[in-house]
Structures are given as structure tokens and as C-alpha cells.
Design an enzyme around this catalytic site. Structure first.
Site, PDB file in Angstrom:
ATOM      1  N   ASP A 236       0.873  -1.202  -0.055  1.00  0.00           N
ATOM      2  CA  ASP A 236      -0.138  -0.036   0.008  1.00  0.00           C
ATOM      3  C   ASP A 236       0.789   1.190  -0.107  1.00  0.00           C
ATOM      4  O   ASP A 236       0.516   2.294  -0.657  1.00  0.00           O
ATOM      5  CB  ASP A 236      -1.021   0.197   1.158  1.00  0.00           C
ATOM      6  CG  ASP A 236      -2.164  -0.885   1.053  1.00  0.00           C
ATOM      7  OD1 ASP A 236      -3.233  -0.310   0.591  1.00  0.00           O
ATOM      8  OD2 ASP A 236      -2.004  -1.911   1.411  1.00  0.00           O
ATOM      9  N   SER A 237       1.726   1.128   0.724  1.00  0.00           N
ATOM     10  CA  SER A 237       2.620   2.329   0.993  1.00  0.00           C
ATOM     11  C   SER A 237       3.423   2.668  -0.466  1.00  0.00           C
ATOM     12  O   SER A 237       3.397   3.930  -0.740  1.00  0.00           O
ATOM     13  CB  SER A 237       3.650   2.471   1.977  1.00  0.00           C
ATOM     14  OG  SER A 237       3.224   2.320   3.275  1.00  0.00           O
TER      15      SER A 237
END
Length: 425
Positions: free
Chosen positions: A194-195
Site C-alpha cells: 500500500d505504501s
């Protein structure tokens, strides 16, 4: 927004961290004047919007009017206030709005008509089902840039599947290469996919805005961003290696298949350090430091691959040298020798590290609920138009009336009626 809470990181007033001209815009940021509507949830999309907001964009966080963004329930809380939310939703005004309701959808269209960027992460087809797909929105707002974040992209056999970072970490090759050689594949203990995706998506959004500026018709575009693809890139060229050589990478624990010595090592006082020898000169300095200069003259030592094939030979003297010394002695010895070492930190170490604090990688921001709140600073330093943290994550619907009545021109009694129907918060 309260300008008195703005924090311009890492640059004393009137000084340029790069040593040139002083900053010309220490609060507004390079994206000042852009409006972003963030209707995404959890992490990747919200991080994209956070980064845009950190550098001056006005971000409006749209959440479900009853349950809000599920991110409010992730991680630790203090006195009922979610700490991760305070950082991820900083610089965002909040609006509770139901997009699946016909009246809510119409309010959303009016809001998006004022925006430059829309960030969303619904499953493919969801916004279209509500009449809010990017092509429908572009009819009245052709300049809109829409960032669509999903697990596997908008098309293909897996497009309709539920997509989460864990699945991308599994399919990207990351988990396969992570862990001990005789152990199972290992997933990260944090939102890695996600990051990486959120950071990539912020870059894609700015590219699309730049393209719009160069387009005589000032047209926006749709960005199809999956969780899987950015992490595949981060894992490296393993598909190329397989296609060309038929080789499949394997787990090596903390060792590298590209160079050695590279590992984690325990010090005499019970701490851990990591070293890297990606550069040949660094590898030579390490072996001289630990008392084995004879290994430097071995023919196989001349390449990273050769050293990796002899990792056992190199690791043994390095581990013995480090194990006989304290962490402070190891770091000092490596630093003095011009070799590369880093202590393995936990959060307590990061908070107290003098370099982290002096360079303001972490910074304190005044929060209306918790007072001084330590959080990650803006992600990079810009000498003339730095980013800023203007305020921390806010309560669900904190800005609904201001946005709908003062800015979009709805009547207060209409907002009240929508609130009674739980269309807005």
C-alpha cells in the site's frame, strides 16, 4: 484550517537547506491552488492524497457518513483518538457523504466539479454503478485527473477480485524472496504494498497534472494504479532473469544474492546491526577492518556475485568481530573505516536518534485532541517551496457544513435534511 498550526519542516526561517536561495513559499507549498477529493479508504489512496496535501494541495476527505474510513479503526488509539489516522489524514478536511444515495451522488458531482484530482479505490465498476465513473464526470469536468487504486487494476482476469496489500506482497515475488532459506515465505509486518503504491500514485497524479498544463485543451486523464505493479518493480528484475536465464530467486534470509558480506549481526551488548557491501571498495574496507585483508586478494572477491557465493567465508570473521564489541564500538569502528553499517532500530531508537531529530525526519505537530503529536515529517525536502503539516487528521464530518453550505452553496436546511437521512455527517 488554522494557519498558526502550519509547520514548515527542516528549514530555519530565511535559510535554504540546499544552500541556495531562501525558500519563497514556506507554508502554501508547490501544489497550492490544487484541490484533491480523496474518496479512497485504508492506506494506498489516502497516502497518495496525504502526500499531495503535504505539499500544498487542498484535500477534501470524503467518507461514508456513518462508518467513516476503516482506517480510523487501524492501529493504536489514545483516549479514543486513532493515532495512525492523525498522520494519514493530516492536511485533509473531512466530509461525511453517501455516494450510493442519489442525492449524495449529486452533491459529490458538485464537489468534484471544483476539484483537480479525484482519488478513489472502489472495486472496478462501483463508481460507474452510481453514475460517478470518471468518464461520466469528465463530461462536465474534462480537466479532472482521476487516480483509481485497486488490487489488480481496472481490467484483466483479476480486476474484480478483492485486492489488499497482503495479496500484492504475495504475488509480487516479495514474500517468496523474504525469509530464511529453510523457512516459509514471509510477509511484512506493515503496509508495504500500500505504501509503495501510494507514493507511486502521488507521482502519477502530478505527472497527469503536468500533462494537463501542456495540453491546449487542458484535458485530465484516468490513472489505473494497482497495488501489485509498483511492488513488482520494487522487488527487482526477477522476471527478466527468469525469461533470459530460466533462474528463479530463492530466499537467503538476510543475505543478498548480489553481494557479501551483507547480513545482520549481533553485538556483544545484545543489539543488532546491519552492514552492506554493494560497493567493492566498501567490501574491501570491511574485511580489512575485521582482520581478514587476505580475503580481499582472492579472485572471487573482485565481484559482488563472487563474494555472494562465498558468503559463509566472509560472514564468519565479520560476525566474530562484531560479536566481540558493543553496538557503539561497532558503529564507530565501521564509520572510522569508511564502511557501511547501521544499527537495527525500533521506534524507541528512532525517536531518540540525533540525526533523525536534527534533520526533522520526525516532527511534533499540535493536535486539537492530543496536544503535541510526534509524526513522520513530509517525505522530502524542497529548497524553495517546501511542504508543511498544517493540521492533523480530523473527526468524521468535521467540515461538512463549511464545504456544503459555504463553498458549494447548499442551504443549511437542505444539509440538515440530508443529515437526518444519514446522507451526510
Amino acid at each position: 484550517m488554522n494557519p498558526s498550526t502550519a509547520h514548515e519542516p527542516g528549514t530555519p526561517p530565511g535559510e535554504d537547506p540546499a544552500g541556495g536561495e531562501p525558500p519563497t513559499d514556506t507554508v502554501r507549498g508547490p501544489l497550492h491552488g490544487l484541490r484533491v477529493v480523496d474518496v479512497s479508504t485504508i492506506l494506498a489512496g489516502p497516502l497518495c492524497a496525504q502526500l499531495l496535501g503535504d505539499f500544498g494541495a487542498e484535500v477534501i476527505k470524503v467518507e461514508h457518513p456513518v462508518v467513516g474510513d476503516g482506517m480510523r479503526g487501524h492501529g493504536h488509539s489514545k483516549d479514543g483518538h486513532p493515532l495512525w489516522w492523525k498522520e494519514l489524514s493530516r492536511n485533509k478536511r473531512t466530509l461525511g457523504l453517501s455516494l450510493s444515495d442519489a442525492e449524495g451522488a449529486e452533491v459529490f458531482r458538485r464537489l468534484v466539479a471544483t476539484a483537480d484530482v479525484l482519488v478513489e479505490n472502489f472495486r472496478p465498476g462501483t463508481l460507474e454503478r452510481w453514475g460517478l465513473g470518471p468518464h461520466e464526470l469528465a463530461v462536465s469536468h474534462p480537466g479532472l485527473v482521476t487516480v483509481r487504486v485497486t488490487g489488480f487494476g481496472q481490467r484483466g482476469p483479476y480486476a474484480a477480485r478483492a485486492g489488499f496489500g497482503t495479496l500484492a506482497e504475495a504475488m509480487s515475488g516479495f514474500a517468496h524472496l523474504t525469509g530464511e532459506a529453510d523457512g516459509p515465505p514471509t510477509l511484512p509486518a506493515f503496509g508495504l504494498a500500500d505504501s509503495v503504491c501510494g507514493i507511486a500514485a502521488s507521482s502519477a497524479a502530478v505527472m497527469a497534472l503536468y500533462a494537463r498544463e501542456r495540453d491546449p485543451r487542458r484535458r485530465g486523464q484516468v490513472i489505473d494504479m494497482s497495488l501489485l505493479e509498483p511492488l513488482m518493480t520494487a522487488v527487482g528484475p526477477s522476471p527478466t532473469v527468469y525469461q533470459q536465464l530460466g533462474l528463479v530467486g530463492q530466499r537467503n534470509g538476510n543475505r543478498s544474492s548480489n553481494n557479501a558480506p551483507r547480513n545482520t549481526y549481533r553485538t556483544r551488548d545484545g543489539h543488532w546491526v546491519a552492514i552492506s557491501t554493494s560497493a567493492q571498495a566498501i567490501a574491501e574496507r570491511v574485511m580489512r577492518l575485521v582482520g581478514r585483508p587476505d580475503l580481499v586478494t582472492e579472485p572471487w572477491f573482485a565481484t559482488g556475485g563472487g563474494r555472494a557465493a562465498h558468503a559463509d567465508v566472509l560472514d564468519a570473521p565479520v560476525a566474530a568481530w562484531i560479536g566481540a564489541r558493543t553496538r557503539a564500538e561497532v558503529v564507530t569502528g565501521f564509520t572510522d573505516a569508511g564502511a557501511a553499517v547501521a544499527p537495527i532500530y525500533d521506534a524507541r531508537d528512532l525517536v531518540s536518534d540525533p540525526h533523525v531529530r536534527q534533520t526533522e525526519m520526525l516532527t511534533e505537530v499540535q493536535d486539537e485532541d492530543l496536544g503535541p503529536l510526534l509524526m513522520h515529517n513530509v517525505m522530502w525536502r524542497m529548497s524553495r517551496s517546501p511542504g508543511s503539516i498544517r493540521f492533523t487528521g480530523r473527526a468524521l464530518g468535521a467540515d461538512t457544513d463549511e464545504l456544503l453550505v459555504k463553498e458549494l452553496g447548499l442551504e443549511q436546511d437542505e444539509v440538515t435534511r440530508l443529515r437526518d437521512r444519514q446522507v451526510v455527517t
